[in-house]
Scaffold this motif. Structure first.
Motif, PDB file in Angstrom:
ATOM      1  N   THR A   1     -50.238 -49.286  11.341  1.00 20.04           N
ATOM      2  CA  THR A   1     -50.661 -48.132  10.540  1.00 20.04           C
ATOM      3  C   THR A   1     -52.175 -48.117  10.404  1.00 20.04           C
ATOM      4  OG1 THR A   1     -48.585 -48.187   9.299  1.00 20.04           O
ATOM      5  CG2 THR A   1     -50.413 -46.962   8.320  1.00 20.04           C
TER       6      THR A   1
ATOM      7  N   THR B   1     -49.407 -42.923  12.556  1.00 16.62           N
ATOM      8  CA  THR B   1     -49.719 -41.691  11.833  1.00 16.62           C
ATOM      9  C   THR B   1     -50.310 -40.670  12.799  1.00 16.62           C
ATOM     10  OG1 THR B   1     -51.896 -42.572  11.238  1.00 16.62           O
ATOM     11  CG2 THR B   1     -50.107 -42.849   9.632  1.00 16.62           C
ATOM     12  N   LYS B   2     -50.347 -39.432  12.375  1.00 18.21           N
ATOM     13  CA  LYS B   2     -50.872 -38.362  13.224  1.00 18.21           C
ATOM     14  C   LYS B   2     -52.382 -38.496  13.363  1.00 18.21           C
ATOM     15  CE  LYS B   2     -50.602 -33.357  13.900  1.00 18.21           C
ATOM     16  NZ  LYS B   2     -50.094 -32.077  13.364  1.00 18.21           N
TER      17      LYS B   2
ATOM     18  N   MET C   1     -47.237 -35.974  16.355  1.00 20.17           N
ATOM     19  CA  MET C   1     -46.979 -37.100  15.461  1.00 20.17           C
ATOM     20  C   MET C   1     -46.252 -38.200  16.223  1.00 20.17           C
ATOM     21  SD  MET C   1     -47.112 -38.196  12.265  1.00 20.17           S
ATOM     22  CE  MET C   1     -46.321 -39.463  11.263  1.00 20.17           C
TER      23      MET C   1
ATOM     24  N   THR D   1     -46.323 -43.216  20.999  1.00 18.80           N
ATOM     25  CA  THR D   1     -47.597 -42.682  20.520  1.00 18.80           C
ATOM     26  C   THR D   1     -48.209 -41.800  21.602  1.00 18.80           C
ATOM     27  OG1 THR D   1     -48.867 -44.557  21.385  1.00 18.80           O
ATOM     28  CG2 THR D   1     -48.016 -44.761  19.144  1.00 18.80           C
TER      29      THR D   1
END
Length: 582
Positions: A382, A388-389, A399, A422
């Motif tokens: 994180t 996260t975006k 996202m 991702t």
């Protein structure tokens, strides 16, 4: 009697006969007074009628003026509407001032159906110039005699305008417009985006510009046709052309479903170049395939495979629970939750941390992350922005995906790049933080210097950890799977990743997503390069893994772009030996 005497007698008789006499022969005063009053009344009546008439006339004029004032402007050839069609968009230029997008003047064809003399003849004549004209639709428009305006074709070429003028069709006219023109065609398609027929941004930086207030101004008619200050991007169009060329060739040469690449400034977060293929020509976006509209670099998510081992190794070292001198048992596969974790290049022995990285050991990486722990793993991912975006100017950002509930098996597979998807661009951004001293810097497509970057940077790992990752990148570039990306003099280091694609909920071992996360010059990294090749059916030496697809892509980019970026080559172990001749 003389002539003069006769005149005098007649005049005297006329005088007396004109008078009014009473019965005794004397004139009547009352009759004279009544005649005077009657004449005065008639005059007053006439004046009153004139006043009423003028009042009514001006009332009608005033009412019509109010009506016209509140009525929507009628679009006819002699009265141009509040013209937003001519409103200017700012030029978009690269970091060196080269034009990437600009407005050009053009015209559009319209008709006033109520003035068309012969509809059939008009349609037939127009079809001689506009061969793809929708005859049925055009005939319907021109046949509507109550209509005063109808678009027939937007944005004509000068030749088409000249030919239509020569036809001499009554009720046909032209209106000036502005059309967006992209000199480089598809070179920076996914960065620039494109505009619609009304010159409004639909995607990419064109949409970003509208979202900054240009669209709001246009909606209330506050734009003008005066030139606006150009918008300068961080892109270097020379490097951009190289990157796109490499990406497009990878799709063709490796028979891949798609490919992409990005070059980032490791210390400012500036995107120097980014390309995704298939792509499209923003001059004619509708002619591209739907696959071409997808920006796989920022709006596509993928399991990044073994490139994720870079982040797993970094968090293990940064936590203080693992050091480069530690060793882990990679002798036998790991069986957990009905799954078997094994190595592609199994050494079947204890491996040091550098060897785990060099041999891309799934077993060794899983054992390291087991020491770190699931909660710390989630916290680090994180912190690195991988869950996260991503925040940047480009509107097309997807996202990332992750398990709804993390279990130990998820933690293990995520450590070597399966289970979290991702975007390639955010993977490159996180990779930059690992080699630039530990600073995570949000990517930008606008110019940014180091001082500005430091203001938005966030320290995510220790500098010592960053030093260790650079060492591992260099080691893998010399001895490991990154050797195929090496460019003499520029010392490329990095980590490959070959991930099996998920098909119908299962991993297919015949379809891969290959990626390579690299940095150069690795002794003092200035730039990060990430390449990927999606579902290649071939590769260098007919190998389909990342070392023979994504790594050669990095090599071609660095070989051609490094001199343009001002990176000086170094030859020899200490950099003292210079290449004098070839």
């Amino acid at each position: 009697m003389s002539f003069l005497s006769r005149i005098m007698v007649l005049k005297s008789q006329a005088h007396f006969s004109a008078g009014v006499y009473d019965r005794f022969g004397a004139p009547s005063g009352m009759a004279i007074e009544g005649s005077r009053k009657r004449k005065t009344g008639q005059a007053r009546s006439r004046v009153g009628l004139l006043i009423v008439g003028f009042t009514a006339l001006y009332a009608v004029i005033g009412a019509r003026m109010v009506e016209y004032g509140m009525k929507e402007p009628e679009s006819v050839s002699s009265i141009l509407p509040p013209d937003r069609l001519m409103a200017s968009r700012p030029d978009i230029v690269d970091r060196n001032g080269e034009i990437l997008a600009t407005d050009i003047r053009t015209v559009s064809l319209f008709a006033e159906p109520n003035k068309i003399v012969d509809t059939d003849e008009a349609v037939e004549k127009l079809q001689t110039v506009l061969s793809d004209l929708d005859v049925k639709d055009t005939y319907k428009k021109l046949s509507n005699r109550t209509s005063h305006f109808a678009w027939l074709r937007r944005q004509l070429t000068p030749k088409q305008q000249s030919q239509i003028l020569a036809l001499g069709i009554p009720g046909i006219g032209f209106r000036p417009e502005k059309r967006r023109f992209y000199p480089g065609g598809a070179t920076a398609a996914h960065i620039l985006g494109y505009v619609n027929i009304d010159n409004r941004g639909v995607a990419g930086m064109e949409k970003y510009i509208d979202d900054q207030g240009l669209a709001d101004l246009a909606s209330v008619g506050m734009t003008s046709n005066q030139p606006l200050e150009p918008v300068r991007l961080s892109i270097d169009v020379r490097v951009q052309a190289i990157v796109r060329d490499v990406v497009v060739n990878a799709v063709v040469n490796y028979k891949a479903k798609g490919a992409g690449a990005a070059v980032l400034d490791a210390h400012t977060g500036e995107v120097i170049a980014m390309a995704s293929a298939p792509d499209f020509d923003p001059n004619n976006p509708q002619e591209g395939s739907k696959d071409g509209w997808l920006n796989r670099m920022s709006n596509g998510t993928f399991e990044m495979g073994s490139t994720f081992k870079t982040f797993s190794t970094a968090m293990a070292i940064d936590s203080g629970k693992v050091s480069l001198k530690d060793s882990f048992d990679a002798t036998n596969p790991i069986r957990i939750g009905g799954f078997t974790i094994k190595d592609f290049h199994g050494q079947r022995r204890w491996l040091t941390v550098p060897e785990i990285f060099e041999y891309s050991s799934n077993i060794g990486t899983a054992r390291m992350i087991d020491i770190v722990g699931m909660e710390m793993q989630k916290e680090y991912l994180t912190r690195l922005g991988l869950l996260t975006k991503m925040q940047t100017e480009l509107p097309e950002v997807k996202m990332p995906s992750q398990p709804r509930v993390w279990k130990k098996i998820n933690s293990i597979t995520i450590s070597f790049g399966h289970g979290v998807a991702t975007t390639p661009l955010q993977t490159a951004v996180a990779g930059a933080a690992l080699i630039n001293g530990g600073k995570l810097i949000e990517p930008t497509f606008l110019p940014r210097n180091r001082e500005q970057a430091d203001e938005v940077a966030e320290m995510v790992i220790k500098k010592s950890t960053s030093d260790d990752i650079r060492y591992l990148f260099k080691l893998n570039g010399v001895k490991g799977s990154g050797r195929n990306a090496d460019v003499p003099g520029f010392h490329v280091g990095g980590k490959t990743g070959t991930a099996d694609k998920v098909v119908n909920g299962r991993y297919a071992n015949n379809l891969n997503f290959n990626a390579f996360l690299a940095a150069f010059p690795i002794d003092n990294p200035k730039y990060v390069v990430l390449t990927f090749c999606d579902e290649p059916l071939d590769g260098e030496q007919h190998q389909r893994i990342a070392a023979y697809t994504a790594a050669p892509m990095v090599k071609n980019i660095v070989r051609r772009a490094a001199p343009i970026l001002g990176v000086e080559p170094e030859f020899g172990e200490d950099g003292s030996a210079l290449l004098v001749s070839y």
